[in-house]
Design a protein around this motif. Structure first.
Motif, PDB file in Angstrom:
ATOM      1  N   THR A  12       1.152  -0.402   0.181  1.00  0.00           N
ATOM      2  CA  THR A  12      -0.038  -0.315   0.055  1.00  0.00           C
ATOM      3  C   THR A  12       1.196   1.541  -0.416  1.00  0.00           C
ATOM      4  O   THR A  12       0.623   2.157   0.541  1.00  0.00           O
ATOM      5  CB  THR A  12      -1.278   0.220   1.866  1.00  0.00           C
ATOM      6  N   ILE A  13       1.980   1.358  -0.466  1.00  0.00           N
ATOM      7  CA  ILE A  13       2.873   2.793  -0.653  1.00  0.00           C
ATOM      8  C   ILE A  13       2.747   2.796  -1.892  1.00  0.00           C
ATOM      9  O   ILE A  13       3.161   2.042  -2.878  1.00  0.00           O
ATOM     10  CB  ILE A  13       4.802   2.162  -0.761  1.00  0.00           C
TER      11      ILE A  13
ATOM     12  N   PRO B  80       4.105   6.322  -4.500  1.00  0.00           N
ATOM     13  CA  PRO B  80       4.263   8.110  -4.302  1.00  0.00           C
ATOM     14  C   PRO B  80       3.212   8.556  -5.177  1.00  0.00           C
ATOM     15  O   PRO B  80       3.774  10.422  -4.666  1.00  0.00           O
ATOM     16  CB  PRO B  80       5.191   7.626  -5.354  1.00  0.00           C
ATOM     17  N   ILE B  81       2.187   8.313  -4.592  1.00  0.00           N
ATOM     18  CA  ILE B  81       1.140   9.748  -5.348  1.00  0.00           C
ATOM     19  C   ILE B  81      -0.134   9.889  -4.365  1.00  0.00           C
ATOM     20  O   ILE B  81      -0.595  10.854  -3.623  1.00  0.00           O
ATOM     21  CB  ILE B  81       0.086   8.905  -6.559  1.00  0.00           C
ATOM     22  N   PHE B  82      -0.399   8.555  -3.825  1.00  0.00           N
ATOM     23  CA  PHE B  82      -1.639   8.863  -2.804  1.00  0.00           C
ATOM     24  C   PHE B  82      -1.058   8.415  -0.991  1.00  0.00           C
ATOM     25  O   PHE B  82       0.167   7.362  -0.776  1.00  0.00           O
ATOM     26  CB  PHE B  82      -2.527   8.320  -3.040  1.00  0.00           C
ATOM     27  N   PRO B  83      -1.048   8.962  -0.374  1.00  0.00           N
ATOM     28  CA  PRO B  83      -0.989   8.624   1.067  1.00  0.00           C
ATOM     29  C   PRO B  83      -1.147   7.616   1.507  1.00  0.00           C
ATOM     30  O   PRO B  83      -2.942   7.732   1.419  1.00  0.00           O
ATOM     31  CB  PRO B  83      -1.046   9.890   1.832  1.00  0.00           C
ATOM     32  N   ALA B  84      -0.597   7.202   2.435  1.00  0.00           N
ATOM     33  CA  ALA B  84      -1.158   5.822   2.605  1.00  0.00           C
ATOM     34  C   ALA B  84      -0.885   5.437   4.427  1.00  0.00           C
ATOM     35  O   ALA B  84       0.657   5.605   4.332  1.00  0.00           O
ATOM     36  CB  ALA B  84      -0.653   4.435   1.627  1.00  0.00           C
TER      37      ALA B  84
ATOM     38  N   PHE C 172      -8.669  -3.241   8.804  1.00  0.00           N
ATOM     39  CA  PHE C 172      -9.161  -3.396   7.042  1.00  0.00           C
ATOM     40  C   PHE C 172     -10.024  -2.574   6.370  1.00  0.00           C
ATOM     41  O   PHE C 172      -9.263  -2.553   5.002  1.00  0.00           O
ATOM     42  CB  PHE C 172      -9.910  -4.350   7.943  1.00  0.00           C
ATOM     43  N   TRP C 173     -10.438  -2.168   6.719  1.00  0.00           N
ATOM     44  CA  TRP C 173     -11.325  -0.425   5.829  1.00  0.00           C
ATOM     45  C   TRP C 173     -10.549   0.230   5.168  1.00  0.00           C
ATOM     46  O   TRP C 173     -10.391   0.265   4.029  1.00  0.00           O
ATOM     47  CB  TRP C 173     -12.504   0.437   6.902  1.00  0.00           C
ATOM     48  N   GLN C 174      -9.045   0.676   5.801  1.00  0.00           N
ATOM     49  CA  GLN C 174      -8.088   1.088   4.942  1.00  0.00           C
ATOM     50  C   GLN C 174      -7.262   0.410   3.971  1.00  0.00           C
ATOM     51  O   GLN C 174      -7.515   1.457   2.943  1.00  0.00           O
ATOM     52  CB  GLN C 174      -7.334   1.965   5.596  1.00  0.00           C
ATOM     53  N   PHE C 175      -7.516  -0.888   3.886  1.00  0.00           N
ATOM     54  CA  PHE C 175      -6.783  -1.536   2.913  1.00  0.00           C
ATOM     55  C   PHE C 175      -7.196  -1.493   2.072  1.00  0.00           C
ATOM     56  O   PHE C 175      -7.277  -1.565   0.321  1.00  0.00           O
ATOM     57  CB  PHE C 175      -6.395  -2.717   3.731  1.00  0.00           C
TER      58      PHE C 175
END
Length: 566
Positions: free
Chosen positions: A95-96, A98-102, A108-111
């Protein structure tokens, strides 16, 4: 913010396995009986990549990929009479971006909401379509069309009207970085004959302040809120000419805790609550599309005000004015195809931004010419320029890049073999101005390659020779390479193998900088008519010249892929 149950705070790799493995195994075990009216069709794909990196001890060299990377994809469609349910699942353990912060350790829900992962179910029956999960609403040029959300949406269409509504999360909450962002979009369109229509679009975004435990520092995003209202449509002036127009108005606040919108006469500003602070702007678009069977032309003019924040296109700049002309044509009995784009963009049109006002010229003309049988000549000419009209300015900018490419490809049969010969010639000329000295740097790149392939029944062999040269004052950089490749289909086409080996040498002003050896081997085997497996192994070995900080460096890349059709 309420704490989530600990069971949801699993590492991303475990969430990936818990979701992907059962979904991949299910089609293998399921005994589905198909009828004329009920069917399930699709394919699943599991991909894993292992990367290892080695260099001389104590050297400042770093790996360029994650050590383990996995991705699972599933594309299926369940059909039952008039009901169609497309299913799309694409998950990754990484979930890394360079465009969207993570978040570093997503729950679970963030994933699920991470833009790199997609879980979408889209039931469709007659004129009704639902989008459940990850989806991207695409309405118009000035409203929304490039931002994925995790939520729900619906579309209803008939011969006269179209209605759309989408809502969900477009940004995950991350402590000390940004808030959770919600998006709601809607579109109502009246349709006319010959694809003519007029539509009203509404896009709203809102940050939830209590989605994080601590307010991000001032150099990160403040709580934002925005609204766009746009009107777009297409009208046929004649049988061959179509006119497309759109006008948009927005209200946007960079901080929800400050004063009200500046322009209270803006429809969008009036619709946004009065306690919102920020700006209100306008944007417009006009397109003329002239279309004939053998030639055509499209003209586009677009203006986006400084205060018009493109909340539905996060990578689109504001305060710009674009003009583009895109002609195309087929000539010489369709032996010659030409397509091109000529455009100019002005940035910082209002002059209110801190940056320097610039103008860009873009010219891109390409095509294909078929002079004789079995010979294709692809060509392209491009120019990109950025200039400022400011005199004696530290931020004076002048960049001009020109590219010319010619790639002929010739096919012929001889001695029982199918031969393919291609030649590539690419010329780049890049000039930039040094503001401090007013000196112009002249950089020239020449890239030439020759490629030959021969095929006999199930076997193919080839060789490719390339030469790359980069010249600028005081530097003459050369890269020469040679590649041998072979491919074979055996065991009644159940197994295919491919191998390639490359040698490359780099030099600067005649002094050797380094050598590269690269090999790539792939084997694909059909376990059954529906199940295929593929293994790929590659190695990059770099050895640099004397005095280099990194004498040697090795990269190993192993890939495994499993495909199943059902």
């Amino acid at each position: 913010m309420p704490r989530r149950p600990e069971i949801l705070k699993l590492p991303a790799r475990w969430i990936f396995l818990l979701l992907s493995v059962p979904i991949f195994v299910l089609p293998l075990q399921a005994q589905i009986k198909f009828t004329d009216n009920i069917s399930l069709r699709g394919n699943t794909n599991f991909f894993h990549q292992y990367y290892s990196f080695k260099s001389d001890p104590g050297t400042p060299a770093y790996s360029r990929r994650p050590k383990n990377y996995s991705r699972f994809n599933m594309f299926a469609e369940l059909t039952a009479y008039d009901l169609k349910i497309p299913i799309t699942i694409s998950l990754s353990n990484n979930t890394i971006s360079p465009i969207f912060p993570a978040p570093k350790n997503p729950d679970f829900w963030q994933f699920l909401r991470y833009p790199g992962n997609i879980i979408r179910i889209s039931p469709t029956i007659r004129g009704v379509k639902l989008d459940l999960g990850s989806h991207t609403p695409v309405y118009s040029t000035l409203s929304v069309g490039d931002l994925q959300i995790f939520g729900a949406g619906g579309t209803y269409e008939n011969d006269n009207y179209s209605f759309r509504l989408n809502f969900g999360t477009s940004q995950n909450p991350i402590e000390n970085v940004n808030f959770k962002k919600y998006m709601i979009t809607g579109r109502v369109a009246k349709k006319f004959r010959d694809k003519q229509y007029i539509a009203l679009n509404v896009v709203s975004v809102n940050d939830r302040i209590n989605s994080v435990d601590s307010i991000p520092p001032v150099y990160f995003d403040l709580p934002q809120k925005g609204l766009i209202i746009s009107l777009d449509g297409i009208y046929n002036l004649t049988k061959d000419i179509a006119l497309k127009c759109e006008i948009g108005n927005n209200a946007f606040t960079y901080n929800k805790n400050v004063d009200s919108i500046k322009n209270e006469f803006s429809p969008a500003a009036l619709a946004l609550p009065s306690n919102s602070g920020g700006v209100s702007g306008m944007a417009g678009l006009v397109e003329f599309d002239y279309h004939k069977k053998l030639y055509g032309l499209k003209f586009m003019a677009k203006s986006i005000g400084q205060d018009y924040v493109m909340i539905g296109y996060p990578f689109q700049a504001s305060d710009i004015f674009d003009l583009t002309v895109s002609p195309y044509g087929y000539f010489l009995n369709k032996k010659l195809t030409l397509k091109g784009v000529i455009g100019r963009r002005a940035n910082n049109v209002s002059g209110r931004s801190a940056g320097t006002r610039t103008s860009q010229l873009i010219v891109n003309i390409g095509g294909v010419y078929l002079p004789i049988k079995n010979l294709d000549v692809n060509f392209n000419v491009a120019n990109y320029g950025v200039r400022t009209n400011t005199i004696n300015d530290t931020f004076n900018i002048q960049i001009i890049a020109r590219t010319i490419s010619v790639i002929p490809v010739y096919h012929f049969d001889k001695f029982g073999l199918k031969h393919t010969v291609s030649l590539g010639l690419l010329l780049d000329n890049y000039n930039d101005l040094t503001a401090a000295t007013d000196a112009v740097n002249d950089n020239k790149i020449t890239n030439i390659y020759v490629k030959y392939n021969a095929q006999i029944k199930k076997y193919t062999g080839g060789i490719m020779l390339g030469s790359y040269r980069f010249r600028q004052p005081g530097r003459d950089y050369n890269l020469n390479s040679a590649t041998l490749s072979a491919m074979a289909n055996v065991l009644k086409n159940k197994m295919s193998a491919r191998a390639a080996y490359t040698l490359a040498k780099t030099a600067n002003n005649g002094v050797t900088l380094g050598n590269r050896k690269f090999y790539d081997i792939s084997v694909r085997y059909s376990i059954s008519k529906k199940l295929q497996a593929e293994v790929n192994v590659s190695n990059n070995h770099f050895s640099y010249g004397e005095g280099a900080t990194v004498p040697t460096m090795n990269e190993f890349l192993n890939r495994f892929t499993l495909n199943y059709r059902f």
